[in-house]
Write a protein that holds these residues in place. Structure first.
Motif, PDB file in Angstrom:
ATOM      1  N   LEU A 167       0.850  -1.184   0.000  1.00 13.39           N
ATOM      2  CA  LEU A 167       0.000   0.000   0.000  1.00 13.39           C
ATOM      3  C   LEU A 167       0.889   1.237   0.000  1.00 13.39           C
ATOM      4  O   LEU A 167       1.689   1.441   0.917  1.00 13.39           O
ATOM      5  N   ILE A 168       0.763   2.064  -1.023  1.00 17.09           N
ATOM      6  CA  ILE A 168       1.532   3.303  -1.139  1.00 17.09           C
ATOM      7  C   ILE A 168       0.687   4.435  -0.566  1.00 17.09           C
ATOM      8  O   ILE A 168      -0.438   4.672  -1.012  1.00 17.09           O
ATOM      9  N   VAL A 169       1.235   5.123   0.437  1.00 12.54           N
ATOM     10  CA  VAL A 169       0.506   6.162   1.173  1.00 12.54           C
ATOM     11  C   VAL A 169       1.297   7.456   1.158  1.00 12.54           C
ATOM     12  O   VAL A 169       2.476   7.480   1.530  1.00 12.54           O
ATOM     13  N   GLY A 170       0.649   8.527   0.736  1.00 10.65           N
ATOM     14  CA  GLY A 170       1.177   9.869   0.928  1.00 10.65           C
ATOM     15  C   GLY A 170       0.523  10.458   2.163  1.00 10.65           C
ATOM     16  O   GLY A 170      -0.709  10.505   2.252  1.00 10.65           O
ATOM     17  N   SER A 171       1.316  10.887   3.133  1.00 10.79           N
ATOM     18  CA  SER A 171       0.809  11.417   4.398  1.00 10.79           C
ATOM     19  C   SER A 171       1.151  12.899   4.492  1.00 10.79           C
ATOM     20  O   SER A 171       2.326  13.269   4.602  1.00 10.79           O
ATOM     21  N   GLY A 172       0.116  13.744   4.411  1.00  9.54           N
ATOM     22  CA  GLY A 172       0.327  15.180   4.471  1.00  9.54           C
ATOM     23  C   GLY A 172      -0.937  15.874   4.951  1.00  9.54           C
ATOM     24  O   GLY A 172      -1.670  15.348   5.790  1.00  9.54           O
ATOM     25  N   MET A 173      -1.213  17.027   4.380  1.00  8.32           N
ATOM     26  CA  MET A 173      -2.471  17.729   4.629  1.00  8.32           C
ATOM     27  C   MET A 173      -2.803  18.503   3.360  1.00  8.32           C
ATOM     28  O   MET A 173      -1.934  19.183   2.796  1.00  8.32           O
ATOM     29  N   SER A 174      -4.041  18.419   2.916  1.00  9.15           N
ATOM     30  CA  SER A 174      -4.420  19.120   1.689  1.00  9.15           C
ATOM     31  C   SER A 174      -4.485  20.630   1.899  1.00  9.15           C
ATOM     32  O   SER A 174      -4.444  21.393   0.934  1.00  9.15           O
ATOM     33  N   PHE A 175      -4.591  21.068   3.149  1.00 10.57           N
ATOM     34  CA  PHE A 175      -4.467  22.487   3.516  1.00 10.57           C
ATOM     35  C   PHE A 175      -3.519  22.534   4.703  1.00 10.57           C
ATOM     36  O   PHE A 175      -3.708  21.817   5.687  1.00 10.57           O
ATOM     37  N   HIS A 176      -2.475  23.377   4.611  1.00  8.03           N
ATOM     38  CA  HIS A 176      -1.508  23.416   5.717  1.00  8.03           C
ATOM     39  C   HIS A 176      -0.886  24.803   5.804  1.00  8.03           C
ATOM     40  O   HIS A 176       0.112  25.101   5.151  1.00  8.03           O
ATOM     41  N   ASN A 177      -1.496  25.633   6.627  1.00 12.22           N
ATOM     42  CA  ASN A 177      -0.967  26.975   6.886  1.00 12.22           C
ATOM     43  C   ASN A 177      -1.224  27.277   8.351  1.00 12.22           C
ATOM     44  O   ASN A 177      -2.333  27.628   8.752  1.00 12.22           O
TER      45      ASN A 177
END
Length: 265
Positions: A167-177
Motif C-alpha cells: 500500500l503506497i501512502v502519501g501522508s500530508g495535509m491538503s491544507f496546511h498553513n
C-alpha cells in the motif's frame, strides 16, 4: 490483487492522543480519526507492507528509511508530556526497501538508504490506521528541492508495488498553513479545496497530472500551502495511481481548514 494508492491527512501534532487517559480526541478530530481507523478495512485486501511518504522528512537526495523507525521522532512542540511517550512498535521491511531501491534505480532516480525514527507524519496516523503495528512499513523521504514533477515521477516508478501487496501512502495535509486558522479561513479554504479536488479527480490522467503540477495556479494556493511539503506526498500517490480513477474519500473541516483525502484505484 492491485491495491489503491492513498493521500491521507495526518492531523495536527498528536491530535488523536491528547487525552492522557486514552479517551477520544477533541470532537473536531473524530471524523478524521474514524477515516484513518477504517482505511485498512476499506482495501480490497490487507496489505503485506506499507510504503509511506511523509511531509515531515526532506533530504537533498531521495532517501529510503532502511531501519525500524525507532526511537520515534517526536517532531512536534508544546504538547502535553504524555504525547512524548507514545509508541508505535512497528517494523521495517528490508526486502521491500531493496525492492524500492531497485525500482528507483531502474527509473534513474538517485537515492540512498538511511536509518531514522518515524516522524509524526508516520506514527500518528498509523497508530490509528494500524493500531497493532502489525503491517511492516518503509518510509520514503521527500526531495528537499520540492520539485513536483520529480515526485510524480517517483510515484510512477514505484507503481509496480501495488501489484505486490504494498500500500503506497502519501501522508500530508491538503491544507496546511499554521498562520491561517479559524472560521474566517473556511470560506477561502473551500475555494481551494474545490479546485484541488477537481484537479485530482480529473478523469483524464494526463490532464490530472498536469493540473496538479500547476497547483500554484489554483485559487488561494499559497494561502493553503505557503510551502509545498505537505502537498507533495499527494504527487507521489498520484504518480503511483497511474491511469486509475481518483476519488475524494474524506472531507471535513479542522482548525477552520477544509481538509480532503484522496484514493487512486
Amino acid at each position: 490483487m492491485k491495491l489503491p494508492t492513498l493521500f491521507i491527512p495526518h492531523g495536527g501534532g498528536p491530535c488523536f492522543f491528547m487525552d492522557p487517559a486514552g479517551g477520544p480526541p477533541d470532537p473536531m478530530w473524530r471524523p478524521m480519526q474514524a477515516y484513518l481507523a477504517g482505511l485498512v478495512a476499506s482495501l480490497p485486501e490487507r496489505p503485506r507492507a506499507i510504503l509511506l511518504v511523509s511531509g515531515h522528512w526532506e533530504t537533498p537526495e531521495l532517501a529510503i528509511n532502511t531501519g525500524d523507525g525507532h526511537p520515534l521522532d517526536f517532531d512536534y512542540f508544546g504538547f502535553p508530556p504524555h504525547t512524548y511517550q507514545l509508541d508505535w512498535p512497528s517494523h521495517g521491511d528490508p526486502a521491500l526497501a531493496q525492492r524500492v531501491s531497485a525500482l528507483l534505480a531502474a527509473a534513474g532516480i538517485a537515492h540512498h538508504g538511511e536509518e531514522r525514527g518515524w516522524d509524526h507524519g508516520v506514527f500518528i496516523p498509523m497508530m490509528v490506521a494500524v493500531p497493532d503495528a502489525d503491517i511492516p512499513l518503509v518510509q520514503l523521504s521527500l526531495r528537499a528541492d520540492l520539485d513536483l514533477e520529480a515526485h510524480i515521477a517517483i510515484g510512477r516508478a514505484l507503481a509496480p508495488l501495488r501489484d505486490e501487496g504494498v500500500l503506497i501512502v502519501g501522508s500530508g495535509m491538503s491544507f496546511h498553513n499554521l498562520r491561517a486558522r479559524g472560521p474566517q479561513v473556511t470560506p477561502v479554504a473551500e475555494g481551494w479545496d474545490a479546485a484541488l479536488t477537481a484537479a485530482v479527480t480529473d478523469p483524464d490522467p494526463v490532464a490530472r497530472a498536469a493540473r496538479i503540477a500547476a497547483w500554484e495556479t489554483l485559487p488561494n494556493a499559497h494561502l493553503a500551502h505557503p510551502a509545498a511539503e505537505h502537498l507533495l506526498p499527494l504527487m507521489v500517490a498520484l504518480g503511483a495511481g497511474g491511469d486509475d480513477a481518483a476519488v475524494c474519500d474524506y472531507r471535513d473541516v479542522v482548525l477552520g481548514w477544509v481538509v480532503s483525502g484522496y484514493r487512486f484505484g
